[in-house]
Design an enzyme around this catalytic site. Structure first.
Site, PDB file in Angstrom:
ATOM      1  N   ARG A 183      60.680  45.670  13.471  1.00  8.29           N
ATOM      2  CA  ARG A 183      60.551  45.139  14.731  1.00  8.29           C
ATOM      3  C   ARG A 183      60.679  43.718  14.749  1.00  8.29           C
ATOM      4  O   ARG A 183      61.346  43.017  15.585  1.00  8.29           O
ATOM      5  CB  ARG A 183      59.196  45.597  15.305  1.00  8.29           C
ATOM      6  CG  ARG A 183      57.988  45.076  14.750  1.00  8.29           C
ATOM      7  CD  ARG A 183      56.872  45.879  14.900  1.00  8.29           C
ATOM      8  NE  ARG A 183      56.803  47.407  14.591  1.00  8.29           N
ATOM      9  CZ  ARG A 183      56.001  48.254  14.876  1.00  8.29           C
ATOM     10  NH1 ARG A 183      54.763  47.882  15.630  1.00  8.29           N
ATOM     11  NH2 ARG A 183      56.153  49.341  14.544  1.00  8.29           N
ATOM     12  N   LYS A 219      52.971  50.090   0.513  1.00 10.88           N
ATOM     13  CA  LYS A 219      53.070  51.394   0.897  1.00 10.88           C
ATOM     14  C   LYS A 219      52.449  52.033  -0.404  1.00 10.88           C
ATOM     15  O   LYS A 219      52.714  51.647  -1.491  1.00 10.88           O
ATOM     16  CB  LYS A 219      54.674  52.020   0.908  1.00 10.88           C
ATOM     17  CG  LYS A 219      55.556  51.660   2.266  1.00 10.88           C
ATOM     18  CD  LYS A 219      56.765  52.004   2.190  1.00 10.88           C
ATOM     19  CE  LYS A 219      57.528  51.434   3.484  1.00 10.88           C
ATOM     20  NZ  LYS A 219      56.913  52.102   4.823  1.00 10.88           N
TER      21      LYS A 219
HETATM   22 ZN   LIG Z   1      58.069  48.886   6.662  1.00 15.21          ZN
END
Ligand SMILES: [Zn+2]
Length: 319
Positions: A161, A87
């Protein structure tokens, strides 16, 4: 196990403490290499670079004579760096909150079980730190999940997920749950789609979806349905070397719906039970504090099975 590090291990200890408080059996813990041995390549692959091993933790309340079983499966990423698909520095801040789904499921379980429900209730926590290290999952790796299906990793930051898919298949295969709810801070796009106050929900069952909306209105933890169209949206995950990729081709094509369908694809689109996906990425926090989103929603949604008069009164009608 440095002080100040967000810790999967502490979450495991929390589950043991809760089991003792509720006077139920100790939780099942599948951790580290055992995840791999059991075929849970999703949770293992996400958590394998962290200093503390990833773990699937299951708390179970078994009601005498119950014929129905529900499982609440929470995403418990105790810290999300994004992995090697790391990120940006500003978007990593606050990622201690990426376990909001697991926290909501655990809090809901604590409250619900205290009221002696008449169904079996399982709380499955998918705990991992999505870390960077020499052992981290690489984009292009292919992992086999607990479903047996293979996933080409094209974005290590789409990790929720992966851990949830192993969790819901555990609920189906090992717990024989007929209703499976997964709850997660899953996509940034959820906030764009339904905002800060409404979680985005996806379901294979119109009745369950409607009851979730009503439960949200009654308890203040609001929800709004998203499209459910596997035939239109699941092709976003097409891979030429595995059963699917883990991140969509087109980020502007119903991304929160797609993320939900990824999880359902591991149960199978022919799953006969009820499946409800709650993406609460934005409602999980208010500014820099957590909200506890999910505790009231799950209690009211399943309130008809509680012995609490309050929850029974608030529960949405089942027909
Ligand atoms: Zn993530």
């Amino acid at each position: 196990m440095g002080i100040g590090h967000y810790s999967a291990h502490n979450c495991v200890l929390e589950a043991f403490t809760l089991a003792k408080t509720l006077n139920i059996a100790e939780p099942t813990v599948i951790r580290g290499e055992e995840l791999l041995a059991r075929g849970m390549g999703g949770l293992y692959g996400v958590g394998r670079a962290a200093a503390q091993a990833p773990a699937l933790v299951c708390l179970s309340y078994l009601a005498p004579g119950a014929s129905q079983s529900v499982a609440w499966v929470g995403k418990g990423i105790v810290y999300d760096t994004g992995g090697l698909s790391i990120k940006a520095r500003s978007s990593m801040v606050g990622m201690k909150g990426d376990c909001g789904g697991a926290a909501g499921a655990l809090g809901a379980f604590a409250a619900f079980v205290s009221e002696q429900p008449d169904i079996n209730v399982h709380c499955v926590l998918c705990l991992a730190e999505n870390a960077v290290g020499p052992n981290a999952t690489r984009p292009d790796d292919i992992h086999r999940l607990y479903s047996g299906r293979t996933v080409e990793i094209n974005n290590t930051d789409a990790e929720g997920r992966l851990v949830l898919s192993d969790g819901v298949v555990y609920a189906q295969r090992d717990l024989k749950a007929d209703t499976i709810v997964d709850i997660a801070t899953l996509t940034g796009a959820q906030g764009t789609a339904t905002g800060k106050y409404h979680a985005a929900i996806v379901s294979n069952c119109g009745g369950l979806e409607r009851r979730c909306v009503v439960a949200g209105l009654r308890c203040g933890e609001l929800t709004h349905p998203l499209p459910y169209a596997p035939e239109l949206h699941f092709p976003e995950f097409t891979s030429v070397v595995a059963d699917m990729k883990n991140s969509v081709a087109d980020r502007n094509n119903a991304q929160p719906s797609c993320a939900g369908l990824f999880v359902l694809s591991h149960l199978g689109f022919d799953f006969r039970g009820g499946w409800l996906h709650i993406d609460m990425a934005a409602p999980a926090h208010s500014g820099e504090r957590a909200t506890g989103y999910g505790v009231a929603l799950l209690n009211v949604l399943f309130g008809a099975h509680s012995s609490s008069r309050l929850l029974r009164a608030l529960a949405p009608p089942t027909k």
